[in-house]
Motif scaffolding. Structure first.
Motif: not given
Ligand code: HEC
Length: 144
Positions: A27-41
């Motif tokens: 089974q593959k698992t999806v690891k949950t990580v905190r998204p990196a901050a971005t400056s994009s809008l």
């Protein structure tokens, strides 16, 4: 250490790591990580950064993490078609914000973004702006 509240924090940065599962693993698992901050809008770059891992770069559902999810991410270019030709922008925004759940029985596979984008910036308007930009981007890419 601050505890991370899982449903909100996602698998970003996983594109590289995702396929590194052991050969024997069933089974593959999806690891949950905190998204990196971005400056994009910008909706398109936000989509590539935060959504493509599941929805695919073309938004059609084939992102690298998709096969590890219980519910498959649908084809986001078909939202209008599935809605009698009208893009339901208010509803989509509510889904992103987490105000409207998509699945009748609720599921955590489609993350909500209101809190995540809100947490990344001191100014809550930036998070709102990002969700609006994403909705506009999705509207732009609807199949005609
Ligand atoms: C962890 C994987 C994952 C990520 C990352 C993700 N989604 Fe989803 N998304 C899903 C899944 C799975 C569904 C289908 C859920 C269901 O049908 O219950 C979904 C459904 C949706 C829907 C509803 C489609 C419809 O036809 O009603 C929208 C809109 C959407 N996602 C937009 C986004 C946007 C925009 C982003 C980035 C900010 C994003 N998603 C990030 C997994 C993901």
């Amino acid at each position: 250490m601050k505890r991370i509240n899982t449903p909100y924090y996602l698998i970003l940065g996983l594109i590289a790591g995702l396929f590194c599962f052991a050969a024997s693993a069933q089974q593959k698992t999806v690891k949950t990580v905190r998204p990196a901050a971005t400056s994009s809008l910008d909706g398109k770059s936000l989509f590539q950064e935060f959504c493509a891992v599941c929805h695919g770069k073309d938004a059609k559902g084939g992102g690298p993490a998709a096969s590890a999810l219980k519910t498959q991410p649908g084809d986001l270019t078909q939202i209008s078609r599935n809605n009698k030709g009208n893009f339901p922008d208010t509803k989509i925004l509510a889904i992103l914000k987490g105000e409207q759940s998509i699945a009748a029985h609720g599921n955590a596979d489609m993350p909500t973004w209101g809190k995540t984008f809100g947490d990344m910036n001191v100014n809550p308007n930036v998070g709102q702006g990002r969700m609006h930009a994403l909705v506009m981007y999705l509207q732009d890419i609807q199949a005609k």
